[in-house]
Write a protein that holds these residues in place. Sequence first.
Motif, PDB file in Angstrom:
ATOM      1  N   LEU A 132       0.832  -1.192   0.000  1.00 24.13           N
ATOM      2  CA  LEU A 132       0.000   0.000   0.000  1.00 24.13           C
ATOM      3  C   LEU A 132       0.872   1.249   0.000  1.00 24.13           C
ATOM      4  O   LEU A 132       1.989   1.240   0.511  1.00 24.13           O
ATOM      5  CB  LEU A 132      -0.903   0.051   1.245  1.00 24.13           C
ATOM      6  N   LEU A 133       0.318   2.311  -0.565  1.00 23.02           N
ATOM      7  CA  LEU A 133       0.886   3.643  -0.403  1.00 23.02           C
ATOM      8  C   LEU A 133      -0.120   4.471   0.385  1.00 23.02           C
ATOM      9  O   LEU A 133      -1.313   4.475   0.059  1.00 23.02           O
ATOM     10  CB  LEU A 133       1.141   4.305  -1.763  1.00 23.02           C
ATOM     11  N   ILE A 134       0.339   5.143   1.412  1.00 18.12           N
ATOM     12  CA  ILE A 134      -0.522   5.995   2.228  1.00 18.12           C
ATOM     13  C   ILE A 134      -0.086   7.435   2.016  1.00 18.12           C
ATOM     14  O   ILE A 134       1.081   7.787   2.229  1.00 18.12           O
ATOM     15  CB  ILE A 134      -0.427   5.639   3.726  1.00 18.12           C
ATOM     16  N   GLU A 135      -1.016   8.269   1.562  1.00 13.70           N
ATOM     17  CA  GLU A 135      -0.724   9.681   1.332  1.00 13.70           C
ATOM     18  C   GLU A 135      -1.776  10.521   2.025  1.00 13.70           C
ATOM     19  O   GLU A 135      -2.966  10.213   1.959  1.00 13.70           O
ATOM     20  CB  GLU A 135      -0.709   9.985  -0.172  1.00 13.70           C
ATOM     21  N   ASN A 136      -1.338  11.581   2.697  1.00 13.16           N
ATOM     22  CA  ASN A 136      -2.248  12.468   3.400  1.00 13.16           C
ATOM     23  C   ASN A 136      -2.284  13.829   2.727  1.00 13.16           C
ATOM     24  O   ASN A 136      -1.237  14.406   2.404  1.00 13.16           O
ATOM     25  CB  ASN A 136      -1.819  12.621   4.864  1.00 13.16           C
ATOM     26  N   LYS A 137      -3.486  14.322   2.498  1.00  9.96           N
ATOM     27  CA  LYS A 137      -3.704  15.618   1.882  1.00  9.96           C
ATOM     28  C   LYS A 137      -4.710  16.366   2.744  1.00  9.96           C
ATOM     29  O   LYS A 137      -5.912  16.146   2.639  1.00  9.96           O
ATOM     30  CB  LYS A 137      -4.221  15.461   0.457  1.00  9.96           C
ATOM     31  N   GLU A 138      -4.179  17.200   3.649  1.00  7.95           N
ATOM     32  CA  GLU A 138      -4.996  17.841   4.671  1.00  7.95           C
ATOM     33  C   GLU A 138      -5.742  16.743   5.453  1.00  7.95           C
ATOM     34  O   GLU A 138      -5.115  15.861   5.998  1.00  7.95           O
ATOM     35  CB  GLU A 138      -5.934  18.873   4.031  1.00  7.95           C
ATOM     36  N   ARG A 139      -7.067  16.767   5.498  1.00  7.35           N
ATOM     37  CA  ARG A 139      -7.807  15.778   6.293  1.00  7.35           C
ATOM     38  C   ARG A 139      -8.185  14.538   5.487  1.00  7.35           C
ATOM     39  O   ARG A 139      -8.833  13.633   6.005  1.00  7.35           O
ATOM     40  CB  ARG A 139      -9.070  16.420   6.887  1.00  7.35           C
ATOM     41  N   ILE A 140      -7.766  14.485   4.226  1.00  3.44           N
ATOM     42  CA  ILE A 140      -8.051  13.324   3.382  1.00  3.44           C
ATOM     43  C   ILE A 140      -6.848  12.386   3.396  1.00  3.44           C
ATOM     44  O   ILE A 140      -5.712  12.824   3.200  1.00  3.44           O
ATOM     45  CB  ILE A 140      -8.360  13.757   1.940  1.00  3.44           C
ATOM     46  N   GLN A 141      -7.107  11.113   3.617  1.00  2.00           N
ATOM     47  CA  GLN A 141      -6.051  10.120   3.499  1.00  2.00           C
ATOM     48  C   GLN A 141      -6.306   9.250   2.273  1.00  2.00           C
ATOM     49  O   GLN A 141      -7.401   8.730   2.083  1.00  2.00           O
ATOM     50  CB  GLN A 141      -5.968   9.222   4.731  1.00  2.00           C
ATOM     51  N   TYR A 142      -5.286   9.126   1.451  1.00  2.00           N
ATOM     52  CA  TYR A 142      -5.329   8.205   0.323  1.00  2.00           C
ATOM     53  C   TYR A 142      -4.760   6.854   0.755  1.00  2.00           C
ATOM     54  O   TYR A 142      -3.688   6.787   1.355  1.00  2.00           O
ATOM     55  CB  TYR A 142      -4.496   8.732  -0.836  1.00  2.00           C
ATOM     56  N   ILE A 143      -5.480   5.792   0.434  1.00  2.00           N
ATOM     57  CA  ILE A 143      -4.958   4.433   0.565  1.00  2.00           C
ATOM     58  C   ILE A 143      -4.899   3.868  -0.848  1.00  2.00           C
ATOM     59  O   ILE A 143      -5.934   3.669  -1.495  1.00  2.00           O
ATOM     60  CB  ILE A 143      -5.841   3.569   1.482  1.00  2.00           C
TER      61      ILE A 143
END
Length: 260
Positions: free
Chosen positions: A6-17
């Motif tokens: 998995l790649l976990i990316e955070n963009k302000e209050r949104i988390q991408y999985i």
Amino acid sequence: MDYQNLLIENKERIQYIIINRESKLNALNKDTLSELHIAFSEAFSNPAVGGIIITGAGPKAFVAGADISEFASFDVAQGTALAREGHARVFDLIANGNKPVIAAINGFALGGGLELAMACHIRLASETAKMGLPEVTLGLIPGYGGTQRLAQLIGKGKALEMILTADMITAVVAHQYGLVTHVVCPEDLLTTAEEILQKILQRAPLALASAIRSVNAGCADGVDGFQTEIDEFGKCFGTQDFKEGVDAFLNKRKPEFKGQ
């Protein structure tokens, strides 16, 4: 945690999985399911995360099914345990999560991949996406909630046709069926998902969780969804967010919700 699949990316209050097995069309194997359990558990408990967008790496696939080689030799007991564990640790975990989860379907969503998308609260699809449940071609049926969630989303007749024929459908047909809520060009997929989630995140977090629980209750066997709604509605009156929302409305200002 150092994720391998998995790649976990955070963009302000949104988390991408992001499922990151592009060479395998992001197929779900045991390790990936284990990492999804950890990632979603942490996201749901992290106060800095307001909502989640899940997608697949690369342009070809969201998730093109499960890794068949891992269960090719399973017997009845092992197959039953595989489905039960997957339900509890990943698919039901997502469906019953306390924060909104959007599936951004960027390509093939087949078998367990479509079941993963259906466990999410909202589904968007790229124009190039194709979806299906091909399990009967392997002598199986969907085992991660596909028979139940697909029928709830598009109706019994269409669900049975999709499952029994094992045919794939296009994103446009999926939209016509109500399986996805938006179909957009590939380059707009994540932007659109973010726009929807950002709008949701302006609302009261505890109310969002109550709404998810109430809608889910209406689809749960043996649960009175109306009573759940009544209970959840009543609980909202005990929150600071309710007081803030009403005060903001009466004073014609933008509310500042704290999730309390």
